[in-house]
Design an enzyme around this catalytic site. Sequence first.
Site, PDB file in Angstrom:
ATOM      1  N   GLU A 149      36.824  12.831 -29.308  1.00 56.76           N
ATOM      2  CA  GLU A 149      35.328  12.782 -29.597  1.00 56.76           C
ATOM      3  C   GLU A 149      35.362  14.006 -30.621  1.00 56.76           C
ATOM      4  OE1 GLU A 149      33.091  10.921 -28.117  1.00 56.76           O
ATOM      5  OE2 GLU A 149      34.558  10.107 -27.093  1.00 56.76           O
ATOM      6  N   TYR A 271      36.781  12.565 -38.939  1.00 55.16           N
ATOM      7  CA  TYR A 271      36.231  11.936 -38.067  1.00 55.16           C
ATOM      8  C   TYR A 271      35.922  10.479 -38.219  1.00 55.16           C
ATOM      9  CZ  TYR A 271      33.626  10.439 -33.755  1.00 55.16           C
ATOM     10  OH  TYR A 271      33.474   9.843 -32.591  1.00 55.16           O
ATOM     11  N   LYS A 275      35.069   2.155 -36.213  1.00 55.38           N
ATOM     12  CA  LYS A 275      33.756   1.661 -36.767  1.00 55.38           C
ATOM     13  C   LYS A 275      34.518   1.136 -38.129  1.00 55.38           C
ATOM     14  CE  LYS A 275      30.707   4.116 -34.187  1.00 55.38           C
ATOM     15  NZ  LYS A 275      31.731   4.711 -33.398  1.00 55.38           N
TER      16      LYS A 275
END
Length: 380
Positions: A149, A271, A275
């Site tokens: 995360e 990050y 996607k």
Amino acid sequence: MAAPRARRRGRRAGAGPRGAWAAAGLLCAALVALACWAQLPPAPPSPPWAPGAPRPPVGVLLWWEPFRGRGAAGRPPPDCGLRFGLRGCRLLTDRAALGEAQAVLFHHRDLVRAGAPSPDGAGEAAALAALAAAGARPPGQRWVWMNFESPSHSPGLRGLRGLFNWTLSYRADSDVFVPYGRLRARAGPGDPPAGPLPPLARKRGLAAWVVSHWDERQVRVRLYRRLSALLPIDVFGRGGPGRPVPRCGLLHLLARYKFYLAFENSRHRDYITEKLWRNALLAGAVPVVLGPDRANYERFVPRGAFIHVDDFPSPAALAAHLRFLDRNAAVYRRYFRWRRRFAVHLTSFWDEPWCRACEAVQAAGGRAQVVGDLAGWFES
Ligand SMILES: *[C@@H]1O[C@H](CO)[C@@H](O)[C@H](O)[C@H]1NC(C)=O
């Protein structure tokens, strides 16, 4: 591939008489070696102190099954040899085997959850620290902090100072760097690129976005609102105006669009998630990225392979560029040039981080290391 398994079997078969055999080994040192070796059980594993002996497999224990908040026992570990060509890994799921592990993987989200109700996750950290202090942590064992995360969604970092030896994350400067995906060089013309590029004629929609957590305050939602006033954008997923992903599956669905909005939930160094890798590059839609800055993306992806929202002074300018590409097939196609040289590798969770941790232990020397200011590093 068969070698490590055979070696492991050999070890297990030799485990019973190992004590006797070790004693015999010690005698050997004092007595005439040859006579002694002749009495050993057939084909014993080479003693660890013998020069050139095959190294015992590296044990890596997964402390929690990620996102389940419980031990990983019962989860069949992957075969790192078969999956990633890594030999000599022994993946452990049973906490009783703590003493046999050279490395232990602690998934951050579960660490924080287990530490509830203290909001900083210090509860479980304290429990782990007590475990370490009680001597349950063998010397040389590495505790690995694992997190995928972003810092915006990683609470409880501050309670973890000085507890871990290594970091494993998408950050390129982690001790064990495991990105969400990467481009790998194609072996040759026969090596298929990132899946067949759908013919432009089959691209019926202009832009798609898949979103599962909708929050009006997020930069990505605000940008979507501005863009969707100017362009047709189809939204899928559980968030906001999202429609369910049809039965044909995500990749087939997204292949029908010219552009994919690869908007990260927060903007942080390195990050860059599935996607980009899966929903855009693998599916064959040109990524429009919102995340870290362009230079950061270019460390991992050729510059001509994506459109960065920062390249444009306004959402209107970005929309105008997408409209232009929609009308100019030759220019649009240039965004796929990378496919001649590269294929997409998607990281397989959680098998791959687990095996990569083993690989890192194999490559590391014996140097001790402690991650002091975990929060300071990860949030930088
Ligand atoms: C791991 O970290 C602990 C402190 O948390 C330290 O005492 C130990 O020496 C370290 N071990 C290695 C192999 O780095």
